[in-house]
Design an enzyme around this catalytic site. Structure first.
Site, PDB file in Angstrom:
ATOM      1  N   ASP A  10       0.873  -1.189   0.000  1.00 29.97           N
ATOM      2  CA  ASP A  10       0.000   0.000   0.000  1.00 29.97           C
ATOM      3  C   ASP A  10       0.906   1.233   0.000  1.00 29.97           C
ATOM      4  O   ASP A  10       1.686   1.442   0.928  1.00 29.97           O
ATOM      5  CB  ASP A  10      -0.891  -0.041   1.246  1.00 29.97           C
ATOM      6  CG  ASP A  10      -1.903   1.094   1.280  1.00 29.97           C
ATOM      7  OD1 ASP A  10      -3.057   0.837   1.660  1.00 29.97           O
ATOM      8  OD2 ASP A  10      -1.530   2.238   0.972  1.00 29.97           O
ATOM      9  N   ASP A 110      -3.527   2.469  -5.346  1.00 28.32           N
ATOM     10  CA  ASP A 110      -2.296   2.433  -4.542  1.00 28.32           C
ATOM     11  C   ASP A 110      -2.130   1.150  -3.733  1.00 28.32           C
ATOM     12  O   ASP A 110      -1.398   1.132  -2.754  1.00 28.32           O
ATOM     13  CB  ASP A 110      -2.234   3.666  -3.622  1.00 28.32           C
ATOM     14  CG  ASP A 110      -2.964   3.466  -2.315  1.00 28.32           C
ATOM     15  OD1 ASP A 110      -4.022   2.799  -2.320  1.00 28.32           O
ATOM     16  OD2 ASP A 110      -2.477   3.958  -1.289  1.00 28.32           O
ATOM     17  N   GLU A 111      -2.780   0.077  -4.168  1.00 31.08           N
ATOM     18  CA  GLU A 111      -2.744  -1.145  -3.372  1.00 31.08           C
ATOM     19  C   GLU A 111      -2.767  -2.390  -4.251  1.00 31.08           C
ATOM     20  O   GLU A 111      -3.539  -2.453  -5.206  1.00 31.08           O
ATOM     21  CB  GLU A 111      -4.016  -1.184  -2.517  1.00 31.08           C
ATOM     22  CG  GLU A 111      -3.769  -1.301  -1.042  1.00 31.08           C
ATOM     23  CD  GLU A 111      -5.059  -1.085  -0.267  1.00 31.08           C
ATOM     24  OE1 GLU A 111      -5.766  -2.071  -0.048  1.00 31.08           O
ATOM     25  OE2 GLU A 111      -5.361   0.067   0.096  1.00 31.08           O
TER      26      GLU A 111
HETATM   27  N1  DCP Z   1      -8.220   9.005  -1.355  1.00 29.41           N
HETATM   28  C1  DCP Z   1      -9.175   9.994  -1.617  1.00 29.41           C
HETATM   29  N2  DCP Z   1     -10.190  10.237  -0.720  1.00 29.41           N
HETATM   30  C2  DCP Z   1     -10.274   9.512   0.435  1.00 29.41           C
HETATM   31  C3  DCP Z   1      -9.328   8.507   0.715  1.00 29.41           C
HETATM   32  C4  DCP Z   1      -8.303   8.280  -0.214  1.00 29.41           C
HETATM   33  O1  DCP Z   1      -9.100  10.631  -2.668  1.00 29.41           O
HETATM   34  N3  DCP Z   1     -11.271   9.788   1.317  1.00 29.41           N
HETATM   35  C5  DCP Z   1      -7.125   8.801  -2.322  1.00 29.41           C
HETATM   36  C6  DCP Z   1      -5.920   9.639  -1.935  1.00 29.41           C
HETATM   37  C7  DCP Z   1      -4.938   8.667  -1.360  1.00 29.41           C
HETATM   38  C8  DCP Z   1      -5.271   7.378  -2.085  1.00 29.41           C
HETATM   39  O2  DCP Z   1      -6.678   7.443  -2.342  1.00 29.41           O
HETATM   40  O3  DCP Z   1      -3.593   9.079  -1.559  1.00 29.41           O
HETATM   41  C9  DCP Z   1      -4.944   6.127  -1.304  1.00 29.41           C
HETATM   42  O4  DCP Z   1      -5.694   6.082  -0.102  1.00 29.41           O
HETATM   43  P1  DCP Z   1      -5.129   5.489   1.231  1.00 29.41           P
HETATM   44  O5  DCP Z   1      -6.282   5.255   2.120  1.00 29.41           O
HETATM   45  O6  DCP Z   1      -4.218   4.336   0.963  1.00 29.41           O
HETATM   46  O7  DCP Z   1      -4.311   6.696   1.892  1.00 29.41           O
HETATM   47  P2  DCP Z   1      -2.895   7.304   1.557  1.00 29.41           P
HETATM   48  O8  DCP Z   1      -2.140   6.497   0.567  1.00 29.41           O
HETATM   49  O9  DCP Z   1      -3.063   8.729   1.193  1.00 29.41           O
HETATM   50  O10 DCP Z   1      -2.179   7.268   2.969  1.00 29.41           O
HETATM   51  P3  DCP Z   1      -1.565   6.038   3.786  1.00 29.41           P
HETATM   52  O11 DCP Z   1      -0.103   6.357   3.921  1.00 29.41           O
HETATM   53  O12 DCP Z   1      -2.271   6.084   5.084  1.00 29.41           O
HETATM   54  O13 DCP Z   1      -1.817   4.780   3.016  1.00 29.41           O
HETATM   55 CA    CA Z   2      -1.866   4.271   0.786  1.00 29.33          CA
HETATM   56 CA    CA Z   3      -4.748   2.240   0.035  1.00 31.48          CA
END
Ligand code: DCP
Ligand code: CA
Ligand code: CA
Length: 367
Positions: A10, A110-111
């Site tokens: 992730d 992203d996963e």
């Molecule tokens: N995303 C979004 N709106 C949300 C949640 C996520 O647009 N409510 C998008 C932005 C993030 C991406 O999806 O960058 C991936 O979500 P993740 O939940 O994996 O969160 P992040 O990658 O940003 O952070 P982490 O380091 O906690 O994985």
């Molecule tokens: Ca992420």
């Molecule tokens: Ca994710």
């Protein structure tokens, strides 16, 4: 059956990390990526933020004006989402992952799950070095960091990954899996949404451990056969779902920056020919037919546009992409006088060879 070794990768604070990659000078500041709804300058929501911004309580989903307020007095950077750019980076990483795994299942931008059982010969010791090798390779080639969970199945790998971010590496061996899950709240399990979690609380189930011990027959009565059995197994760290490709990609695209900003068709087509070559190679590798060809354009003022053509017949042909990209650019350049900085080529609307397989996740709607 031999134990499987499953990884879930992730990407860390993904959209914000992509923005840091494109502009490293913002790395030490709070970075917020958001969707601007456009009504007022500040209306919209936060998509994600880097870990510096998170220290101030800025996280996904909160309103942008609130994020601004929380970051008042800091050198914060607010940026609009650029999905094409994040998709492109995601695709590059997924291609690297693919070379490390017997099968790969991308679950979001992203996963992805990787089945690496063969590569590490079933060894969770080797899996640690192997994961580190993949992390280093992606960091080198793309410049993005991610967190990894390793477990005997997808459920455990996912929760392991969530337990240590960013740049985490958490290994849960088969023998530790049940204990690892035991103390977690049930809603950490995939498929336990708000409604389900309320129902479980009513049944006296708070933790995954409670769920593991709960009478399976009762679970089936309350949640139905499919979900009842799924919950019982999941809580006991039993999950035989294979890591499998989610059908074909929705689209295949490449984006590149021109050597100089230009409005010249032939100059642009030199670049798009390169991109078309790469797109075509992937289309061929995956044995796909496409019905739509699109271009993507970023102009000097950083505004971006896309245009597409739908074909009469599905095609597998490189010349078809080239011809339509030319037509699209001819038209686009005649409509806009601004010079162009970046260009992209995309094909989509693939003909599927077989229908998508029904996934367990299809049942989660009921949660
Ligand atoms: N995303 C979004 N709106 C949300 C949640 C996520 O647009 N409510 C998008 C932005 C993030 C991406 O999806 O960058 C991936 O979500 P993740 O939940 O994996 O969160 P992040 O990658 O940003 O952070 P982490 O380091 O906690 O994985
Ligand atoms: Ca992420
Ligand atoms: Ca994710």
């Amino acid at each position: 059956m031999q134990d499987r070794v499953i990884m879930l990768a992730d990407f860390d604070y993904f959209y914000a990390q992509c923005e840091e990659l494109r502009n490293p000078t913002i790395k030490d500041k709070p970075v917020v990526v958001g969707v601007y709804s456009g009504r007022t300058e500040e209306s919209g929501a936060v998509s994600t933020s880097n870990y510096i911004a998170r220290k101030y309580g800025v996280k996904s989903g909160i309103p942008l004006f609130l994020a601004k307020r929380k970051l008042e007095g800091t050198e914060s950077v607010f940026l609009p989402v650029d999905h094409e750019y994040y998709d492109e980076i995601s695709d590059r990483i997924m291609r690297i992952f693919r070379s490390y795994a017997t099968s790969l299942e991308q679950v979001s931008v992203d996963e992805a799950y990787l089945d690496v059982t063969e590569q590490v010969e079933g060894s969770f010791e080797k899996a640690r070095d192997y994961a580190q090798e993949i992390k280093a390779d992606v960091k080198n080639q793309v410049g993005i960091s991610f967190s990894v969970g390793v477990g005997p199945n997808k459920i455990v790998a996912k929760i392991a990954c969530d337990s240590h971010k960013p740049d985490g590496l958490t290994i849960v061996k088969p023998i530790e899996a049940k204990i690892f899950l035991e103390s977690l709240d049930v809603d950490r399990l995939l498929g336990v949404g708000k409604k389900t979690s309320v129902k479980m609380t009513e049944l006296g189930i708070k933790t995954v451990g409670d769920l593991a011990k709960f009478d399976c027959q009762r679970l089936i009565e309350v949640f139905g056969k499919v979900m009842g059995i799924y919950f019982h197994n999941a809580a006991n760290a039993v999950d035989n779902e294979p890591v499998q490709e989610q059908g074909e990609a929705e689209s295949i695209s490449r984006i590149g920056t021109l050597k100089q900003d230009t409005h010249d068709l032939e100059f642009i087509l030199q670049k798009t020919d390169e991109l078309t070559g790469d797109v075509f190679r992937e289309v061929t590798e995956k044995n796909l037919s496409f019905k739509q060809v699109a271009i993507y354009v970023v102009r000097t003022d950083l505004s971006s546009k896309s245009r597409s053509i739908t074909l009469d017949q599905p095609s597998k042909d490189k010349e078809t992409i080239r011809r339509n990209v030319r037509v699209l650019f001819e038209k686009f350049l005649s409509e806009s006088t601004l010079e162009i900085r970046r260009v992209g080529v995309k094909v989509s609307v693939f003909s599927r060879k077989e229908p998508r397989q029904k996934q367990l996740s299809n049942f989660f709607q009921m949660g």
